[in-house]
Design a protein around this motif. Structure first.
Motif, PDB file in Angstrom:
ATOM      1  N   ARG A 628       0.834  -1.197   0.000  1.00  0.00           N
ATOM      2  CA  ARG A 628       0.000   0.000   0.000  1.00  0.00           C
ATOM      3  C   ARG A 628       0.872   1.252   0.000  1.00  0.00           C
ATOM      4  NH1 ARG A 628      -3.931   1.198   4.953  1.00  0.00           N
ATOM      5  NH2 ARG A 628      -1.984   1.797   5.948  1.00  0.00           N
ATOM      6  N   ASP A 631       0.085   6.118   3.644  1.00  0.00           N
ATOM      7  CA  ASP A 631      -1.266   6.500   4.050  1.00  0.00           C
ATOM      8  C   ASP A 631      -1.361   7.634   5.076  1.00  0.00           C
ATOM      9  OD1 ASP A 631      -3.971   6.584   4.494  1.00  0.00           O
ATOM     10  OD2 ASP A 631      -4.055   4.741   5.627  1.00  0.00           O
ATOM     11  N   ARG A 682      -4.122  12.711   3.900  1.00  0.00           N
ATOM     12  CA  ARG A 682      -3.535  11.372   4.027  1.00  0.00           C
ATOM     13  C   ARG A 682      -3.996  10.526   2.843  1.00  0.00           C
ATOM     14  NH1 ARG A 682      -7.515   7.853   7.809  1.00  0.00           N
ATOM     15  NH2 ARG A 682      -6.233   6.229   6.907  1.00  0.00           N
ATOM     16  N   MET A 759      -7.951   0.575  -1.937  1.00  0.00           N
ATOM     17  CA  MET A 759      -8.703   0.252  -0.745  1.00  0.00           C
ATOM     18  C   MET A 759     -10.077   0.900  -0.876  1.00  0.00           C
ATOM     19  SD  MET A 759      -6.011   0.373   2.330  1.00  0.00           S
ATOM     20  CE  MET A 759      -7.177  -0.469   3.370  1.00  0.00           C
ATOM     21  N   GLU A 761     -12.394   2.268   1.685  1.00  0.00           N
ATOM     22  CA  GLU A 761     -12.441   2.526   3.123  1.00  0.00           C
ATOM     23  C   GLU A 761     -13.141   3.843   3.451  1.00  0.00           C
ATOM     24  OE1 GLU A 761      -8.441   2.606   4.730  1.00  0.00           O
ATOM     25  OE2 GLU A 761      -7.630   3.482   2.902  1.00  0.00           O
ATOM     26  N   ASP A 785     -11.095   2.140   8.685  1.00  0.00           N
ATOM     27  CA  ASP A 785     -11.508   3.487   8.303  1.00  0.00           C
ATOM     28  C   ASP A 785     -12.973   3.529   7.898  1.00  0.00           C
ATOM     29  OD1 ASP A 785      -9.495   5.524   8.593  1.00  0.00           O
ATOM     30  OD2 ASP A 785      -8.260   4.286   7.267  1.00  0.00           O
ATOM     31  N   ARG A 795     -11.528   6.464  15.408  1.00  0.00           N
ATOM     32  CA  ARG A 795     -11.048   5.146  15.811  1.00  0.00           C
ATOM     33  C   ARG A 795     -10.014   5.224  16.924  1.00  0.00           C
ATOM     34  NH1 ARG A 795      -7.842   3.475  10.264  1.00  0.00           N
ATOM     35  NH2 ARG A 795      -6.522   2.168  11.560  1.00  0.00           N
TER      36      ARG A 795
HETATM   37 MG    MG Z   1      -7.288   2.717   6.479  1.00  0.00          MG
END
Ligand code: MG
Ligand code: PEP
Length: 897
Positions: A628, A631, A682, A759, A761, A785, A795
């Motif tokens: 990935r 992020d 992000r 992703m 999310e 997420d 979170r």
């Molecule tokens: Mg995430």
């Protein structure tokens, strides 16, 4: 017309929803021709109607009267008949077993007249008065709401006056006097007489049991065990039989196999001249069931035969309660027994070997949670000193913690982050919060079926019970054993697998199951258990459709995950490679004043990233590795803003010049500061606004692939773009990725082909998945997420802030960050799967949020049609097992809750 009452002869085990587990199984035993005292069941439906409206459901009491008349006719005597009373027990029995959490009233039908009749027919005045005082006490507290400690105080006072150590030494006259005292107490406390009418006693007892469904203990237990609040309890009304009629009577609890290890054979406890409640309460010490062979050989043989019948009929471990009344055996309860994780695996494998169940049923009867428990470490016995005490190994595992002597202290210390061991003479349902909070429970009294043992096993807590050498002094906050005194706060090590207790913190070793998973070695000592686990996993692998990958960011994690059976890496979080010494380089990249400076910093990072990827691709050679792109928000790689500000301000205040680097950093941190960084710069947004970042990461991946190809490997890198909201973001990122891959391929002469995906999310991504799939070869749901953004829960903050209040209020039964919220987050997953595949039928879809390793969520992902789940390496075996269970069509019929 709704029917609220069923005779035992009318029901069966398949009716547990309506008759409760206890009622359904009593009916089943009756059908099998086993000696069950006759009775009837008032349904859960009646309970729900009563709790819903606060009124007795229409027609219920007529039905009860009709069934009572039938019972009386069969017995040839009436409820509470003065010269020869029929007596009844009234017990709770919900769909799922909730041991000791709801109310029971025994000896219904006794009053001032019938107690005399009972004295005559039983030939024991003492027995009759003892039964009566038990009724008045139970009825007074359960039905009439008198504080039960008042009764306890009254009996304690009487014993003191009489100068006797326990209840057994009170004679008939004492007990008759106690009945009067109790009745006076009830009148004083409630302004009501203890009801003399047997019919009224019965009616009110049934309603009180209904009411106890909503008692505090019951609600807490349900929350913990995830039992829905709206099921209600059934009520079983049954003719009383007595185990306390002398030395030819008694009560016991039995298992058809050892519920701790699963080994075949009769296991259980027996108590001569006692009622069933006395056995479970653990107040008097029981004898092993095998002693019954000597005490009453005929009943023992008969019991063995019934147990065999039951195990064959239920095709599972059965747990049985029985009473012997003057040499006659009565079966009072059976159910598919609770068991430890170890026993669950062992029994499933053995029953499959015996041909009683299929391999698929064997798989249905074990669980990922159980497997996770078996992966826990145990004590290193070669390194521990002399044991402090021994007791009964009631619930396996090893735990270390500070000694506490009551539930409140356990809760208090645990809330402060301390690990505790709850030490009690015996536990009662009131100790439940403390047991939940403790790592282990240690009692000085009671057998394998005592409250402590049963509840701890159900919770997967370590438990040693019946450690008789220990004298517990809760007031003095200490216990003594031999010449040693252990005070509150001292550390104990409790081994629930062997029943051994050590003073101090004993060193832990890996479990045999863990060793097997890591190395493939079966070991000697635990070979049968390891075999059983291996077989379950093998079957799960054969039948599962979901692939299982791991979230791994280092070659070591990737290698371990592969040993655990991972079929690739589903998430490699590259930000974890930007920490430690490399942070400096990241800082330089962020602070770069122009493209040249930035390129220099990125160039320095490139070989380091490449090396990371080479290691992971090598560990997962031949299997997919989803890498990935960066992020988290960049400021996470810079020093703390407040700290910097203080440093600069302090220098200012002293009239000194602050460090220029500090000023520069502070400036950058301020520039990048975000109030809600989780919703800020992000994911893909970062890659789109920081020039060169994506290119550097992709180049590192591509060059690592080339390196592995040249080394003869088979690298299967995939590139994943995080936090995409719209297809345009993905298209832009993808263009850049494609360009770099092509460039590296051209420059090295090794074509680099990486699947590019994203992703899912964010809610918008899920809702526009059909568009996003135009640019994505795969989706991976980032349910961390997605949960955060669907619920609007931060979170990082909310779990500590208010989740316990939400759990208490029943807003949800588990944290949605732990188990997927099917209705909300799950619905978005389903939409995204359907719309993504509509655009691109061969779209590969997985999940890499924490939910990928959660057993219940794995079942959801299977049903939602995902191709794989990805979870932390340690959860890989759990996910394999649960993916297999999810794929199976044959549902097991084990009531394993
Ligand atoms: Mg995430
Ligand atoms: C997610 O959001 O579920 C995910 C896997 O990404 P991260 O936890 O790194 O945000």
């Amino acid at each position: 017309m709704v029917r609220y009452v069923y005779d035992f002869t009318e029901g069966g085990r398949h009716m547990a929803d309506l008759l409760g587990g206890k009622g359904a199984n009593l009916a089943e035993m009756t059908r099998l021709g086993l000696p069950v005292p006759p009775g009837f069941i008032v349904t859960t439906e009646a309970c729900r109607a009563f709790l819903g409206t606060g009124a007795e459901p229409e027609g219920m009491s007529r039905e009860i009267s009709r069934h009572l008349s039938a019972l009386e006719a069969a017995a040839g005597r009436l409820l509470g008949q003065p010269d020869d009373p029929l007596l009844l027990s009234v017990r709770s029995g919900a769909r799922f077993s909730m041991p000791g959490m709801m109310e029971t009233v025994l000896d219904i039908g006794l009053n001032d007249d019938s107690v005399l009749g009972l004295a005559k027919t039983s030939g024991s005045e003492r027995f009759a008065w003892d039964s009566y005082r038990r009724l008045v006490q139970m009825f007074g507290s359960t039905v009439m709401g008198v504080d039960s400690s008042l009764f306890e105080q009254a009996i304690a006072l009487l014993k003191e006056v009489r100068g006797v150590p326990d209840d057994v030494h009170l004679d008939a006259a004492d007990l008759a006097q106690l009945v009067e005292t109790y009745k006076g107490l009830i009148e004083y406390e409630t302004g009501e007489h203890f009801p003399q009418s047997p019919a009224e006693q019965l009616r009110r007892a049934v309603l009180a049991v209904f009411q106890s469904w909503n008692g505090e203990r019951a609600r807490l237990y349900r929350r913990r065990e995830h039992i829905p609040d709206d099921l209600g309890t059934a009520v079983t009304v049954q003719r009383m039989v007595f185990g306390n009629l002398g030395s030819d009577s008694g009560s016991g609890v039995a298992f058809t196999r050892d519920p701790a290890t699963g080994r075949p054979g009769l296991y259980g406890d027996y108590l001569v001249d006692a009622q069933g409640e006395d056995v479970v309460a653990g107040i008097r010490n029981t004898v092993p069931l095998t002693d019954l062979e000597r005490l009453d050989p005929a009943s023992y043989l008969e019991l063995r035969a019934h147990m065999e019948t039951l195990e064959h009929h239920y095709r599972d471990l059965c747990d049985i309660e029985f009473t012997i009344e003057r040499g006659r055996l009565w079966m009072l309860q059976t159910r598919v027994g609770k068991r430890t994780a170890e026993a669950a695996f062992a029994i499933a494998a053995e029953l499959a070997d015996e041909g009683l169940i299929s391999v698929d049923e064997a798989l249905a009867r074990v669980s990922g949670d159980g497997l996770a428990r078996l992966m826990f470490p145990r004590f290193d016995t070669s390194a521990v000193g002399e044991p402090l005490a021994h007791g009964i190994a009631a619930s396996p595992g090893a735990a270390v913690g500070a000694v506490v002597f009551d539930s409140a202290e356990a809760v208090r210390r645990a809330a402060a982050g301390e690990k505790v061991v709850l030490v009690r003479q015996e536990t009662t349902p009131d100790d439940l919060p403390g047991m939940v909070a403790a790592e282990a429970v240690l009692t000085s009294r009671g057998g394998k079926t005592s409250h402590a043992a049963v509840v701890a096993r159900g919770m997967g807590k370590v438990c040693v019970c019946g450690a008789e050498q220990i004298t517990v002094d809760p007031q003095g906050r200490r216990f003594t054993v031999g010449g040693t005194t252990v005070r509150e706060g001292e550390v104990l090590s409790v081994d629930g697998s062997t029943g051994t207790v050590y003073l101090g913190a004993a060193p832990l070793v890996d479990s045999a199951v863990m060793r097997f998973l890591e190395t493939g070695a079966h070991g000697e000592r635990s070979a049968p258990l390891v075999d059983a686990v291996a077989r379950a996993l093998r079957r799960a692998d054969d039948v599962r459709r979901l692939e299982v990958r791991a979230n791994a960011d280092t070659p070591e994690d990737a290698a371990r995950a592969r040993r655990f059976g991972a079929q690739g890496v589903g998430l490699c979080r590259t930000e974890h490679m930007f920490l430690g010494e490399r942070r400096k380089l990241v800082e330089e990249m962020i602070l770069a004043r122009d493209d040249i400076e930035r390129a220099r910093a990125l160039d320095a990072l490139l070989p380091l990233q490449r090396q990371d990827f080479i290691g992971i691709l090598e560990a997962m050679d031949g299997l997919p590795v989803t890498i990935r792109l960066l992020d988290p928000p960049l400021h996470e790689f810079l020093p703390d803003r407040t700290e910097l500000a203080v440093r600069v301000a302090t220098a200012d205040a002293r009239g000194e010049l602050p460090e220029p680097h500090d000023v520069e950093l502070l400036d950058a941190v301020n520039r990048m500061h975000e109030e809600n960084p989780m919703l800020g710069l992000r994911g893909v947004r970062l890659g789109l606004v920081v020039p060169g970042l994506v290119a550097m990461q992709v180049r590192a991946v591509a060059e690592a692939v080339v390196d592995r190809v040249r080394a003869g490997g088979d690298p299967q890198a995939e590139i994943m773009v995080p936090l995409v909201d719209t297809v345009e973001e993905l298209r832009l990122a993808r263009d850049e990725v494609d360009a770099v891959l092509a460039e590296v391929g051209k420059a090295t002469g090794v074509p680099v082909r990486c699947a590019i995906g994203t992703m899912i999310e964010l809610p918008r991504a899920a809702l526009t998945a059909g568009r996003i799939a135009e640019e994505a070869e795969f989706f991976s749901f980032g349910t961390n997420d997605l949960t955060q953004t669907v619920w609007g829960f931060s979170r990082d903050d909310v779990e500590a802030a208010f989740f316990s209040a939400y759990l208490d209020k029943g807003i949800f039964a588990t944290s949605p960050f732990e188990t997927i919220d099917r209705d909300g987050v799950g619905r978005l997953v389903e939409i995204a799967v359907a719309e993504g595949r509509a655009t691109r039928p061969d779209l590969k879809i997985g999940v890499c949020g924490e939910h990928g390793g959660d057993p219940e969520s794995v079942h959801f992902f299977h049903a939602a049609g995902l191709d794989y789940v990805s979870c932390s390496p340690f959860r890989v075996p759990v996910a394999r097992l649960e993916a297999g269970r999810a794929a199976m069509e044959v549902a097991g019929d084990s009531d394993s809750r």
